[in-house]
Design an enzyme around this catalytic site. Structure first.
Site: not given
Length: 445
Positions: A50-51, A115, A189-191
């Site tokens: 992804c990076n 890792t 919270g759900a963020g």
């Protein structure tokens, strides 16, 4: 032969660009073979995460190898070669080898020393091996880099210290409780931060987790995504009574956990240990709460202080690992240099053994009445003479591995002794031709 690495990473391209040049998992094997068919490429490995998207290659020429890799990437993702050039870094020779070691050890990652990249690099190498796009050079280099990264992580513990706020929150809970598996955690919270905290709690072995949110549907969505429990915010007081760990990260403008609420909770808990972690800004937990000695409370500043200290420790460990890489590069180069010498020595020995065998055949014809014992004695002594004669030439050949003009001198060496050794380049080229020939015969154009 030259090692080339072309890297598109978080420094050279934003996430939108990186998404454009990410290889799909179901196409990565075919992409290895497509690149392998390209002119000038003798070996190749493709890493796509992804990076970063990176191509490592052994090429017969630097300029042509670099161009054909860039053209391959451009065609694969519908871009221009110049666009690939603008979003990538190019490493050649020792710099490419160093880059492979740094990436594998996590020194080039967004999260220093992580890792996950080690496993991703290992998988990329294994796929290339299975598809037949690696050879002598990369089989040795990638095994060396993977072994080095494992050893470096073990010796420095670089990945042991939390460097994200959500991970640091879980690490603080571990310092209080030790093993967290039997604990009950409540996430308020759900963020995004709540989800990261949830993932880190799951990673720590906790399976008794309840997500609480003002909007119950969002709590339900997050909980079901990760197979945990959820509840409405109105149940928070009851949940706190039975919670061991509370991590709060909402966007509320007022305190979610108040002093009055906690006074009631603490009365019912009977001084059972409890960890309160507030990673919200503005804060969710009232700092005026009077806590007893068994309740541990941390806010975002406490966590950032821990993260900053851990980052310094990681950087020190990374510096320690980086200092070891030049020795690894030298070891790799010594091995590569010996690749040119070994076939020459082998060819010299084979020629000498042929001479010895021809001599023994001649003796057998001229002295047919020799006993088996006499024949063995003569054979032993002729081999001994040959070994003594070869001792100095072989020593000189080995010393050529460290000579900057080794190729020319090894060629002269072969001319003097009238031998011909197959170079690593010729072997790589022959392997590639066999691979491509078989592929075309099977109809994979």
């Amino acid at each position: 032969m030259h090692i080339i690495a072309i890297s598109i990473n978080h420094r050279t391209a934003d996430v939108a660009l990186r998404e454009k040049v990410a290889f799909k998992a179901d196409a990565i094997r075919e992409s290895h073979l497509d690149l392998f068919e390209t002119k000038s490429i003798l070996e190749n490995v493709i890493l796509s995460t992804c990076n970063r998207t990176e191509v490592y290659a052994v090429a017969d020429q630097i300029h042509t190898g670099r161009y054909y890799i860039q053209r391959f990437l451009a065609r694969k993702f519908g871009l221009e070669v110049d666009e690939i050039k603008e979003m990538s870094e190019v490493f050649v020779g020792d710099e490419a080898v160093e880059h492979i070691f740094r990436v594998t050890a996590g020194l080039d990652s967004i999260v220093l020393g992580e890792t996950q990249i080690l496993g991703q690099m290992r998988d990329a190498f294994f796929i290339a091996q299975e598809e037949g796009t690696t050879g002598t050079i990369f089989n040795h280099l990638f095994k060396q880099a993977i072994t080095f990264a494992k050893r470096a992580h073990h010796e420095t513990d670089i990945a042991d210290n939390a460097v994200s706020v959500s991970y640091a929150a879980v690490e603080l809970a571990k310092k209080v409780f030790g093993n967290l598996k039997s604990k009950h955690a409540v996430i308020v919270g759900a963020g995004e931060m709540s989800e990261l905290s949830l993932l880190n709690l799951l990673g720590a072995g906790i399976d008794n987790i309840t997500v609480v949110n003002r909007t119950k549907e969002r709590a339900q969505q997050l909980a079901e995504k990760h197979q945990t429990q959820y509840a409405d915010l109105s149940n928070l007081n009851e949940l706190l009574v039975n919670a061991d760990i509370v991590i709060s990260s909402t966007s509320a403008q007022n305190y979610v956990i108040t002093q009055e609420m906690m006074n009631n909770v603490l009365d019912q808990r009977r001084h059972e240990p409890m960890v309160l972690i507030d990673i919200a800004v503005p804060r969710d937990i009232d700092p005026a709460i009077e806590l007893d000695m068994n309740v541990f409370s941390y806010d975002i500043d406490d966590l950032k202080g821990l993260v900053d200290a851990n980052l310094r420790e990681r950087q020190a460990a990374a510096d320690q690992i980086a200092e070891q890489i030049p020795a690894e590069i030298n070891e790799h180069n010594d091995w590569v240099n010996m690749l040119g010498v070994v076939p020459v020595i082998r060819a010299l020995r084979e020629k000498a053994m042929h001479i010895q065998q021809d001599t023994m055949d001649s003796i057998d014809r001229k002295l047919p009445d020799l006993s088996e014992r006499e024949r063995k004695v003569i054979s032993k002594h002729t081999k001994s003479i040959i070994n003594q004669m070869l001792k100095d030439p072989i020593k000189q050949a080995k010393e050529l591995s460290n000579d900057k003009n080794s190729s020319e001198k090894l060629e002269l060496f072969q001319n003097i002794f009238d031998i011909e050794a197959e170079s690593e380049y010729k072997k790589s080229l022959a392997k590639k031709e066999r691979k491509l020939s078989a592929r075309h015969i099977l109809g994979f154009e």
